[in-house]
Design a protein around this motif. Structure first.
Motif, PDB file in Angstrom:
ATOM      1  N   THR A 104       0.836  -1.207   0.000  1.00 45.90           N
ATOM      2  CA  THR A 104       0.000   0.000   0.000  1.00 45.90           C
ATOM      3  C   THR A 104       0.867   1.253   0.000  1.00 45.90           C
ATOM      4  OG1 THR A 104      -0.136  -0.063   2.407  1.00 45.90           O
ATOM      5  CG2 THR A 104      -1.897  -1.138   1.191  1.00 45.90           C
ATOM      6  N   ASN A 105       0.265   2.373  -0.490  1.00 44.17           N
ATOM      7  CA  ASN A 105       1.104   3.536  -0.739  1.00 44.17           C
ATOM      8  C   ASN A 105       0.358   4.859  -0.543  1.00 44.17           C
ATOM      9  OD1 ASN A 105       3.586   4.674  -1.441  1.00 44.17           O
ATOM     10  ND2 ASN A 105       3.068   4.775  -3.613  1.00 44.17           N
ATOM     11  N   ALA A 106      -0.710   4.868   0.263  1.00 39.95           N
ATOM     12  CA  ALA A 106      -1.524   6.075   0.405  1.00 39.95           C
ATOM     13  C   ALA A 106      -0.730   7.241   0.972  1.00 39.95           C
ATOM     14  CB  ALA A 106      -2.741   5.789   1.284  1.00 39.95           C
ATOM     15  N   ARG A 107       0.297   6.964   1.778  1.00 40.63           N
ATOM     16  CA  ARG A 107       1.091   8.024   2.392  1.00 40.63           C
ATOM     17  C   ARG A 107       2.544   7.997   1.910  1.00 40.63           C
ATOM     18  NH1 ARG A 107       0.106   9.091   8.611  1.00 40.63           N
ATOM     19  NH2 ARG A 107       1.101  11.021   7.850  1.00 40.63           N
ATOM     20  N   GLY A 108       2.746   7.448   0.721  1.00 39.25           N
ATOM     21  CA  GLY A 108       4.092   7.406   0.169  1.00 39.25           C
ATOM     22  C   GLY A 108       4.975   6.355   0.793  1.00 39.25           C
ATOM     23  N   GLN A 109       4.372   5.312   1.398  1.00 39.09           N
ATOM     24  CA  GLN A 109       5.151   4.300   2.104  1.00 39.09           C
ATOM     25  C   GLN A 109       6.129   3.543   1.210  1.00 39.09           C
ATOM     26  OE1 GLN A 109       1.749   4.681   2.257  1.00 39.09           O
ATOM     27  NE2 GLN A 109       0.917   3.615   4.039  1.00 39.09           N
ATOM     28  N   LEU A 110       5.860   3.512  -0.100  1.00 42.03           N
ATOM     29  CA  LEU A 110       6.711   2.733  -1.002  1.00 42.03           C
ATOM     30  C   LEU A 110       7.914   3.523  -1.486  1.00 42.03           C
ATOM     31  CD1 LEU A 110       4.087   0.784  -3.139  1.00 42.03           C
ATOM     32  CD2 LEU A 110       5.063   0.235  -0.900  1.00 42.03           C
ATOM     33  N   GLY A 111       7.890   4.838  -1.340  1.00 37.38           N
ATOM     34  CA  GLY A 111       9.038   5.638  -1.732  1.00 37.38           C
ATOM     35  C   GLY A 111       9.297   5.679  -3.221  1.00 37.38           C
ATOM     36  N   ASP A 112       8.263   5.439  -4.045  1.00 44.16           N
ATOM     37  CA  ASP A 112       8.445   5.398  -5.498  1.00 44.16           C
ATOM     38  C   ASP A 112       7.965   6.663  -6.194  1.00 44.16           C
ATOM     39  OD1 ASP A 112       5.726   5.147  -5.235  1.00 44.16           O
ATOM     40  OD2 ASP A 112       5.559   3.234  -6.287  1.00 44.16           O
ATOM     41  N   GLY A 113       7.630   7.706  -5.425  1.00 44.31           N
ATOM     42  CA  GLY A 113       7.205   8.957  -6.012  1.00 44.31           C
ATOM     43  C   GLY A 113       5.733   9.042  -6.329  1.00 44.31           C
ATOM     44  N   THR A 114       4.951   8.016  -5.979  1.00 45.38           N
ATOM     45  CA  THR A 114       3.519   8.011  -6.249  1.00 45.38           C
ATOM     46  C   THR A 114       2.755   7.785  -4.959  1.00 45.38           C
ATOM     47  OG1 THR A 114       3.164   5.624  -6.592  1.00 45.38           O
ATOM     48  CG2 THR A 114       4.111   6.877  -8.427  1.00 45.38           C
ATOM     49  N   ARG A 115       1.425   7.788  -5.067  1.00 46.60           N
ATOM     50  CA  ARG A 115       0.546   7.413  -3.959  1.00 46.60           C
ATOM     51  C   ARG A 115      -0.279   6.190  -4.350  1.00 46.60           C
ATOM     52  NH1 ARG A 115       0.009  11.370   0.034  1.00 46.60           N
ATOM     53  NH2 ARG A 115       1.861  12.685  -0.061  1.00 46.60           N
ATOM     54  N   ALA A 116       0.157   5.478  -5.376  1.00 44.68           N
ATOM     55  CA  ALA A 116      -0.590   4.324  -5.876  1.00 44.68           C
ATOM     56  C   ALA A 116      -0.040   3.034  -5.279  1.00 44.68           C
ATOM     57  CB  ALA A 116      -0.512   4.271  -7.407  1.00 44.68           C
ATOM     58  N   ASP A 117      -0.943   2.151  -4.864  1.00 47.29           N
ATOM     59  CA  ASP A 117      -0.519   0.841  -4.386  1.00 47.29           C
ATOM     60  C   ASP A 117       0.181   0.089  -5.520  1.00 47.29           C
ATOM     61  OD1 ASP A 117      -1.841   1.649  -2.155  1.00 47.29           O
ATOM     62  OD2 ASP A 117      -3.526   0.256  -2.368  1.00 47.29           O
ATOM     63  N   LEU A 155       6.217  11.365   7.672  1.00 45.48           N
ATOM     64  CA  LEU A 155       7.286  11.919   8.487  1.00 45.48           C
ATOM     65  C   LEU A 155       6.735  12.514   9.783  1.00 45.48           C
ATOM     66  CD1 LEU A 155       9.409  13.718   5.738  1.00 45.48           C
ATOM     67  CD2 LEU A 155       9.463  11.325   6.466  1.00 45.48           C
ATOM     68  N   PRO A 156       7.585  12.681  10.811  1.00 40.81           N
ATOM     69  CA  PRO A 156       7.120  13.248  12.090  1.00 40.81           C
ATOM     70  C   PRO A 156       6.513  14.642  11.946  1.00 40.81           C
ATOM     71  CG  PRO A 156       9.275  12.244  12.346  1.00 40.81           C
ATOM     72  CD  PRO A 156       8.988  12.245  10.882  1.00 40.81           C
ATOM     73  N   SER A 157       6.902  15.393  10.933  1.00 44.26           N
ATOM     74  CA  SER A 157       6.373  16.741  10.737  1.00 44.26           C
ATOM     75  C   SER A 157       4.918  16.740  10.306  1.00 44.26           C
ATOM     76  CB  SER A 157       7.205  17.470   9.688  1.00 44.26           C
ATOM     77  OG  SER A 157       7.115  16.805   8.430  1.00 44.26           O
ATOM     78  N   GLY A 158       4.381  15.578   9.935  1.00 43.11           N
ATOM     79  CA  GLY A 158       3.025  15.485   9.415  1.00 43.11           C
ATOM     80  C   GLY A 158       2.977  15.497   7.904  1.00 43.11           C
ATOM     81  N   VAL A 159       4.115  15.753   7.265  1.00 45.37           N
ATOM     82  CA  VAL A 159       4.217  15.737   5.810  1.00 45.37           C
ATOM     83  C   VAL A 159       4.588  14.338   5.346  1.00 45.37           C
ATOM     84  CG1 VAL A 159       5.463  16.688   3.827  1.00 45.37           C
ATOM     85  CG2 VAL A 159       4.866  18.164   5.751  1.00 45.37           C
ATOM     86  N   ASP A 160       3.996  13.904   4.250  1.00 45.10           N
ATOM     87  CA  ASP A 160       4.322  12.606   3.673  1.00 45.10           C
ATOM     88  C   ASP A 160       5.353  12.790   2.568  1.00 45.10           C
ATOM     89  OD1 ASP A 160       2.424  11.578   5.354  1.00 45.10           O
ATOM     90  OD2 ASP A 160       0.854  11.490   3.826  1.00 45.10           O
ATOM     91  N   ALA A 161       6.449  12.046   2.644  1.00 47.33           N
ATOM     92  CA  ALA A 161       7.491  12.092   1.615  1.00 47.33           C
ATOM     93  C   ALA A 161       7.315  10.895   0.699  1.00 47.33           C
ATOM     94  CB  ALA A 161       8.875  12.079   2.251  1.00 47.33           C
ATOM     95  N   ALA A 162       7.031  11.141  -0.572  1.00 47.06           N
ATOM     96  CA  ALA A 162       6.770  10.057  -1.523  1.00 47.06           C
ATOM     97  C   ALA A 162       8.040   9.483  -2.109  1.00 47.06           C
ATOM     98  CB  ALA A 162       5.854  10.555  -2.644  1.00 47.06           C
ATOM     99  N   VAL A 163       9.177  10.155  -1.939  1.00 47.19           N
ATOM    100  CA  VAL A 163      10.458   9.644  -2.416  1.00 47.19           C
ATOM    101  C   VAL A 163      11.470   9.755  -1.282  1.00 47.19           C
ATOM    102  CG1 VAL A 163      10.030  10.229  -4.829  1.00 47.19           C
ATOM    103  CG2 VAL A 163      11.105  11.909  -3.327  1.00 47.19           C
ATOM    104  N   PRO A 164      12.501   8.923  -1.287  1.00 52.20           N
ATOM    105  CA  PRO A 164      13.510   9.009  -0.222  1.00 52.20           C
ATOM    106  C   PRO A 164      14.180  10.378  -0.187  1.00 52.20           C
ATOM    107  CG  PRO A 164      13.720   6.938  -1.421  1.00 52.20           C
ATOM    108  CD  PRO A 164      12.740   7.775  -2.189  1.00 52.20           C
TER     109      PRO A 164
END
Length: 489
Positions: A104-117, A155-164
């Motif tokens: 899943t990738n709703a919050r950029g968990q995959l780090g691939d630059g998208t929000r798509a699973d 991220l702790p700031s509340g911002v989601d980072a979609a890429v490393p």
């Protein structure tokens, strides 16, 4: 059909046994097992990665979302060196330093630059030496070949980072990193501990600190324990609210112990918390017990008395263990503020004739801990808090109790052989191979159910797995079962 890579074809003689469900010989090959909400992953000795279980959110990396009742291999072109998984995402570090992700990738968990699973593995970082999967509410971390930390996701700031992106600029080469709440602790190759983030141990203020700080004045460190605790509001004018705190306990190369930061909160018996103890700058550990030894040893006084435990289970604040004769012991290290002038530890023998036991320490909520054990006659006993229905007493039933100081025998259709108490749920394996659940957090195993949906069972309720189970493990609402054919569920 995906063509296996050359290195994998060379080890093709292993594949039939592995795909058959990890038989006794195949199971021995597993180097690491990581579990998510309803799925599992296993890193094998040959560098292959297996996955099984729920796949509705693409957790298994198979390019599809079909449930896998037996372990199947994830199609990776290289050998894996490490695997990590959160509830619904997965990370793999291969031997070439590439980091692969899927799920899943709703919050950029995959780090691939998208929000798509994504249902297939994809490289999202190159040149890594260490990975740590954060998941739904915490960032995932990578340490690169230069020893620098990167992160992505929530991220702790509340911002989601979609890429490393760089988590911090550290003037050293890191070898280990841990993150809790909004603070990060890392160890470099020279034995220096670095901290940064909101309420990092011994920070100048509670504000978020982006610049890592090295803890000076201590010898080179070889191991550390990081503890963080969120804000607590007692809802009482007499007791002020307490903000988030963190503490680092460290061991140097000579075996000496050090501590810095603010102690996590412990509730004394009368319910009024002691004043927090802050150790800044770092100072020698003054308690009478070794927190590192406590992770693997039994109570020292029990050792002196000649007690030899057959099995030990360590929890956050308390431990359980039982002897070959079936004597069940429980012990806990107590802060001196709770028992002025008294012992640093509390140990007691709570039952006899025990063959299995489990406990969940809910002391941080100000209630009794939960303790369960099975005696040789197959009866399951439970005592302690019933806040989450651990005792299988319906809250609206006549005679329902908030807690029990004496053990209560739970009603099960046959003899129990294994019990597991987690934060808000309990599970029991019966001798006939059936698994039962109860408690507010006991999620019904249903392949069509919502991933986050729960069916609260106030009394032990059968889980229809479709196979008889021989081994069961559970923690934090997640469980892993092994059927009679040594297959994972």
């Amino acid at each position: 059909m995906t063509t296996p890579p050359p290195w994998r074809r060379a080890a093709g003689w292993l594949l039939p046994a592995l795909l058959a469900g990890l038989g006794p010989s195949g199971a021995a090959l597993a180097q690491t097992i990581a579990t998510g909400a309803r799925h599992g992953m296993a890193l094998q000795a040959d560098g292959s990665v297996l996955a099984w279980g729920d796949n509705r959110l693409a957790q298994l990396g198979q390019g599809k979302t079909v449930y896998a009742s037996t372990a199947i291999e994830i199609p990776l072109p290289v050998k894996a060196a490490a695997v990590r998984t959160s509830r619904t995402t997965a990370l793999v570090l291969d031997e070439e330093g590439n980091v692969w992700s899927w799920g899943t990738n709703a919050r950029g968990q995959l780090g691939d630059g998208t929000r798509a699973d994504r249902a297939t593995p994809q490289v999202v970082f190159r040149g890594a030496v260490h990975i740590a999967n954060g998941g739904d509410s915490a960032p995932s971390f990578v340490i690169d070949k230069d020893g620098q930390p990167w992160w992505w996701g929530p991220l702790p700031s509340g911002v989601d980072a979609a890429v490393p992106e760089r988590a911090a600029q550290v003037p050293a080469r890191l070898v280990r990193i841990e993150h809790q709440l909004r603070a990060t602790v890392a160890l470099d190759e020279q034995g220096v501990v670095w901290t940064w983030g909101e309420d990092a141990a011994c920070a100048d203020s509670s504000a978020a600190a982006s610049a890592p700080r090295a803890m000076r004045g201590v010898p080179p460190i070889v191991d550390f324990i990081f503890e963080a605790q969120g804000p607590i509001n007692y809802q009482s004018a007499a007791i002020p609210a307490r903000g988030p705190v963190s503490r680092v306990t460290a061991r140097d190369a000579d075996g000496r112990l050090w501590v810095w930061g603010t102690d996590p909160l412990f509730f004394p018996p009368h319910g009024v918390p002691p004043l927090p103890l802050t150790h800044c700058p770092a100072e020698r550990w003054a308690q009478a017990y070794d927190p590192f030894a406590a992770r693997s040893r039994i109570h020292p006084e029990m050792e002196k008395a000649g007690v030899k435990l057959q099995k030990v289970i360590h929890g956050r604040d308390a431990s359980l263990g039982w002897t070959g004769e079936g004597d069940l012991w429980q012990w806990q290290y107590m802060p001196t503020a709770e028992i002025p002038g008294g012992p640093y530890v509390a140990a007691e023998r709570v039952a006899s004739g025990v063959v299995d036991a489990s406990g969940h320490n809910t002391a941080l909520t100000g209630v009794l801990p939960v303790l369960m054990y099975i005696t040789r006659d197959g009866k399951l006993h439970a005592m302690g808090s019933n806040t989450s229905l651990h005792l299988a007493i319906a809250t609206d039933a006549a005679g329902g109790a908030e807690s029990l100081a004496s053990p209560r025998v739970l009603t099960l259709p046959s003899k129990a052989v294994s019990v597991h108490a987690s934060e808000a749920a309990s599970y029991a394996l019966l001798k006939d191979g059936r698994v039962f659940r109860w408690g507010l957090g006991a999620v019904q195993y249903d392949r069509q159910a919502s991933l986050h949906g729960a069916s609260h069972a106030q009394t032990p309720t059968h889980i229809p797995l479709g196979a008889l189970v021989t081994q069961l493990a559970a923690a934090q609402g997640q469980w892993l079962a092994v059927d009679a054919n040594a297959g994972f569920n």
